[in-house]
Design a protein around this motif. Structure first.
Motif, PDB file in Angstrom:
ATOM      1  N   VAL A 295     -14.914  -7.248 -21.763  1.00 49.64           N
ATOM      2  CA  VAL A 295     -14.307  -6.525 -20.640  1.00 49.64           C
ATOM      3  C   VAL A 295     -14.312  -7.441 -19.415  1.00 49.64           C
ATOM      4  O   VAL A 295     -15.280  -8.172 -19.169  1.00 49.64           O
ATOM      5  CB  VAL A 295     -15.083  -5.225 -20.339  1.00 49.64           C
ATOM      6  CG1 VAL A 295     -14.382  -4.424 -19.239  1.00 49.64           C
ATOM      7  CG2 VAL A 295     -15.220  -4.382 -21.603  1.00 49.64           C
ATOM      8  N   ALA A 296     -13.244  -7.405 -18.641  1.00 44.34           N
ATOM      9  CA  ALA A 296     -13.123  -8.261 -17.452  1.00 44.34           C
ATOM     10  C   ALA A 296     -14.206  -7.907 -16.431  1.00 44.34           C
ATOM     11  O   ALA A 296     -14.563  -6.732 -16.258  1.00 44.34           O
ATOM     12  CB  ALA A 296     -11.747  -8.098 -16.823  1.00 44.34           C
ATOM     13  N   ILE A 297     -14.728  -8.942 -15.775  1.00 42.62           N
ATOM     14  CA  ILE A 297     -15.800  -8.753 -14.800  1.00 42.62           C
ATOM     15  C   ILE A 297     -15.403  -7.776 -13.705  1.00 42.62           C
ATOM     16  O   ILE A 297     -16.165  -6.874 -13.344  1.00 42.62           O
ATOM     17  CB  ILE A 297     -16.213 -10.114 -14.202  1.00 42.62           C
ATOM     18  CG1 ILE A 297     -17.024 -10.911 -15.230  1.00 42.62           C
ATOM     19  CG2 ILE A 297     -17.023  -9.932 -12.912  1.00 42.62           C
ATOM     20  CD1 ILE A 297     -17.341 -12.323 -14.811  1.00 42.62           C
ATOM     21  N   LYS A 298     -14.204  -7.946 -13.172  1.00 42.28           N
ATOM     22  CA  LYS A 298     -13.754  -7.065 -12.088  1.00 42.28           C
ATOM     23  C   LYS A 298     -13.698  -5.615 -12.543  1.00 42.28           C
ATOM     24  O   LYS A 298     -14.048  -4.686 -11.794  1.00 42.28           O
ATOM     25  CB  LYS A 298     -12.382  -7.521 -11.599  1.00 42.28           C
ATOM     26  CG  LYS A 298     -11.900  -6.808 -10.338  1.00 42.28           C
ATOM     27  CD  LYS A 298     -10.614  -7.432  -9.823  1.00 42.28           C
ATOM     28  CE  LYS A 298     -10.170  -6.740  -8.534  1.00 42.28           C
ATOM     29  NZ  LYS A 298      -8.919  -7.360  -7.998  1.00 42.28           N
ATOM     30  N   GLU A 299     -13.291  -5.400 -13.784  1.00 43.59           N
ATOM     31  CA  GLU A 299     -13.206  -4.042 -14.322  1.00 43.59           C
ATOM     32  C   GLU A 299     -14.591  -3.438 -14.520  1.00 43.59           C
ATOM     33  O   GLU A 299     -14.828  -2.267 -14.208  1.00 43.59           O
ATOM     34  CB  GLU A 299     -12.456  -4.062 -15.653  1.00 43.59           C
ATOM     35  CG  GLU A 299     -12.256  -2.689 -16.273  1.00 43.59           C
ATOM     36  CD  GLU A 299     -11.499  -2.738 -17.588  1.00 43.59           C
ATOM     37  OE1 GLU A 299     -11.590  -1.755 -18.356  1.00 43.59           O
ATOM     38  OE2 GLU A 299     -10.822  -3.762 -17.849  1.00 43.59           O
ATOM     39  N   VAL A 300     -15.525  -4.234 -15.035  1.00 43.59           N
ATOM     40  CA  VAL A 300     -16.896  -3.753 -15.246  1.00 43.59           C
ATOM     41  C   VAL A 300     -17.549  -3.358 -13.921  1.00 43.59           C
ATOM     42  O   VAL A 300     -18.146  -2.282 -13.799  1.00 43.59           O
ATOM     43  CB  VAL A 300     -17.749  -4.834 -15.957  1.00 43.59           C
ATOM     44  CG1 VAL A 300     -19.234  -4.498 -15.904  1.00 43.59           C
ATOM     45  CG2 VAL A 300     -17.295  -4.991 -17.402  1.00 43.59           C
ATOM     46  N   ALA A 301     -17.415  -4.234 -12.920  1.00 39.89           N
ATOM     47  CA  ALA A 301     -17.993  -3.945 -11.607  1.00 39.89           C
ATOM     48  C   ALA A 301     -17.330  -2.731 -10.964  1.00 39.89           C
ATOM     49  O   ALA A 301     -18.003  -1.866 -10.389  1.00 39.89           O
ATOM     50  CB  ALA A 301     -17.854  -5.171 -10.700  1.00 39.89           C
ATOM     51  N   GLY A 302     -16.001  -2.661 -11.078  1.00 41.43           N
ATOM     52  CA  GLY A 302     -15.280  -1.537 -10.488  1.00 41.43           C
ATOM     53  C   GLY A 302     -15.636  -0.212 -11.129  1.00 41.43           C
ATOM     54  O   GLY A 302     -15.778   0.810 -10.439  1.00 41.43           O
ATOM     55  N   SER A 303     -15.787  -0.197 -12.448  1.00 42.70           N
ATOM     56  CA  SER A 303     -16.148   1.030 -13.156  1.00 42.70           C
ATOM     57  C   SER A 303     -17.523   1.520 -12.738  1.00 42.70           C
ATOM     58  O   SER A 303     -17.750   2.725 -12.570  1.00 42.70           O
ATOM     59  CB  SER A 303     -16.111   0.801 -14.673  1.00 42.70           C
ATOM     60  OG  SER A 303     -14.801   0.513 -15.112  1.00 42.70           O
ATOM     61  N   PHE A 304     -18.445   0.590 -12.566  1.00 38.89           N
ATOM     62  CA  PHE A 304     -19.800   0.966 -12.116  1.00 38.89           C
ATOM     63  C   PHE A 304     -19.738   1.616 -10.735  1.00 38.89           C
ATOM     64  O   PHE A 304     -20.362   2.657 -10.502  1.00 38.89           O
ATOM     65  CB  PHE A 304     -20.697  -0.268 -12.080  1.00 38.89           C
ATOM     66  CG  PHE A 304     -22.059   0.008 -11.511  1.00 38.89           C
ATOM     67  CD1 PHE A 304     -23.060   0.559 -12.301  1.00 38.89           C
ATOM     68  CD2 PHE A 304     -22.349  -0.274 -10.182  1.00 38.89           C
ATOM     69  CE1 PHE A 304     -24.309   0.831 -11.771  1.00 38.89           C
ATOM     70  CE2 PHE A 304     -23.599  -0.011  -9.647  1.00 38.89           C
ATOM     71  CZ  PHE A 304     -24.586   0.544 -10.448  1.00 38.89           C
ATOM     72  N   LEU A 305     -18.976   1.018  -9.836  1.00 36.39           N
ATOM     73  CA  LEU A 305     -18.865   1.565  -8.477  1.00 36.39           C
ATOM     74  C   LEU A 305     -18.183   2.932  -8.487  1.00 36.39           C
ATOM     75  O   LEU A 305     -18.608   3.856  -7.783  1.00 36.39           O
ATOM     76  CB  LEU A 305     -18.090   0.605  -7.581  1.00 36.39           C
ATOM     77  CG  LEU A 305     -18.801  -0.688  -7.195  1.00 36.39           C
ATOM     78  CD1 LEU A 305     -17.862  -1.612  -6.437  1.00 36.39           C
ATOM     79  CD2 LEU A 305     -20.049  -0.407  -6.363  1.00 36.39           C
ATOM     80  N   ASN A 306     -17.137   3.067  -9.279  1.00 37.66           N
ATOM     81  CA  ASN A 306     -16.419   4.344  -9.333  1.00 37.66           C
ATOM     82  C   ASN A 306     -17.287   5.456  -9.904  1.00 37.66           C
ATOM     83  O   ASN A 306     -17.173   6.616  -9.511  1.00 37.66           O
ATOM     84  CB  ASN A 306     -15.142   4.202 -10.173  1.00 37.66           C
ATOM     85  CG  ASN A 306     -14.094   3.358  -9.475  1.00 37.66           C
ATOM     86  OD1 ASN A 306     -14.076   3.269  -8.248  1.00 37.66           O
ATOM     87  ND2 ASN A 306     -13.229   2.720 -10.247  1.00 37.66           N
TER      88      ASN A 306
END
Length: 310
Positions: A295-306
């Motif tokens: 999974v793309a880093i930006k997507e992983v970080a964004g999902s955690f924040l969301n």
């Protein structure tokens, strides 16, 4: 008067420092140029540094997205290599913040070797970073990414190894797969040998990813690893108990440059909301999603924040 040899050594030290600063500036300029060209106007930008491994890249992206969301400012993650490059850039105000670890700050940045308990170490780091460099800790993220020694569970079971002290009965028989950093750090292999009285038959220097491959293929018997590494979960490795309490704690902390609180009061306040927001289990899962599930880093970080900050 300095002798010729000593003068030569001093000149080399000066040039080394100059080239180090040039390298830091070059990395920052290249990264910001990329941000300007591909991500738009960077006026009022916040620059988030990070080191060159998966966990740090995730945290750099997480902080950048969080600050953009909370402060309505453009925030750009840039990769600056290891501890020294990031800290030098932070101290000089060339980046605004990055995530460090208390054990690394205590030993590698503040050059301390005396073991301290977790609370005393954290207090020492906070006090001395501020008094010596003007650098503040905005928040402690919550997880502790300390070193571990890990083995394949089948081998550990066969040899009767549950804790690090059990390795002493196997002195001279096991092969360790080691990172270059673990090989030389006082809180790595040298300290393990001194505290536990352990010797290895062979020590193989391996890159992070190759260590796991070598372990699974039986080329080494155990490896050093970070406690939040997702591959510990993937291979169900046995993490040996540090029964002498040798490894210091490496609590993740957000460091901000001198003057950041003054210049960005609202952002500094927003960063404090990240206090104890990421557990060790959660960080291991985030690493696993990137390294093993692709999974793309930006997507992983964004999902955690969301999920956690909506």
């Amino acid at each position: 008067m300095l002798r010729p040899a000593r003068r030569s050594q001093e000149r080399r030290k000066i040039w080394k420092k100059k080239w180090f600063r040039v390298l830091v500036l070059l990395l920052i300029v290249v990264s910001l140029f990329y941000a300007l060209v591909f991500q738009g106007d960077s006026s009022g930008r916040i620059v988030v540094g990070h080191k060159h491994f998966t966990e740090q890249r995730i945290l750099g992206s997480l902080l950048s997205q969080y600050l953009k969301k909370e402060g309505n400012k453009e925030a750009y993650p840039i990769e600056l290599g290891g501890t020294q490059l990031n800290f030098e850039a932070l101290a000089n105000g060339e980046i605004d913040l990055y995530v460090e670890y208390t054990g690394t700050a205590y030993q590698s940045i503040l050059s301390q070797k005396k073991p301290l308990n977790s609370n005393d170490q954290s207090a020492y780091v906070r006090s001395n970073l501020l008094s010596k460099y003007g650098i503040e800790i905005a928040a402690q993220l919550g997880f502790n990414n300390t070193y571990t020694l890990s083995m394949m569970p089948e081998l550990a079971e066969r040899l009767g190894v549950d804790k690090i002290s059990d390795l002493k009965k196997l002195n001279g028989r096991l092969t360790l797969g080691s990172s270059s950093e673990f090989l030389d750090r006082p809180d790595g292999l040298p300290g393990i040998k001194d505290v536990y009285g352990i010797t290895f038959g062979e020590v193989k220097l391996l890159e992070i990813g190759l260590r796991y491959e070598a372990l699974v293929n039986g080329e080494v018997d155990l490896i050093d690893a970070y406690s939040t590494d997702g591959r510990l979960q993937k291979f169900n490795l046995r993490v040996l108990q540090d029964d002498e309490g040798f490894f210091p704690e490496y609590k993740a902390i957000i460091l901000v440059r001198p003057g950041f609180r003054r210049d960005h009061r609202n952002l500094f306040k927003a960063l404090k909301h990240l206090q104890n927001s990421v557990s060790g289990t959660e960080m291991q899962k985030l690493n696993y999603q990137v390294e093993e599930q692709g999974v793309a880093i930006k997507e992983v970080a964004g999902s955690f924040l969301n999920r956690d900050f909506n």
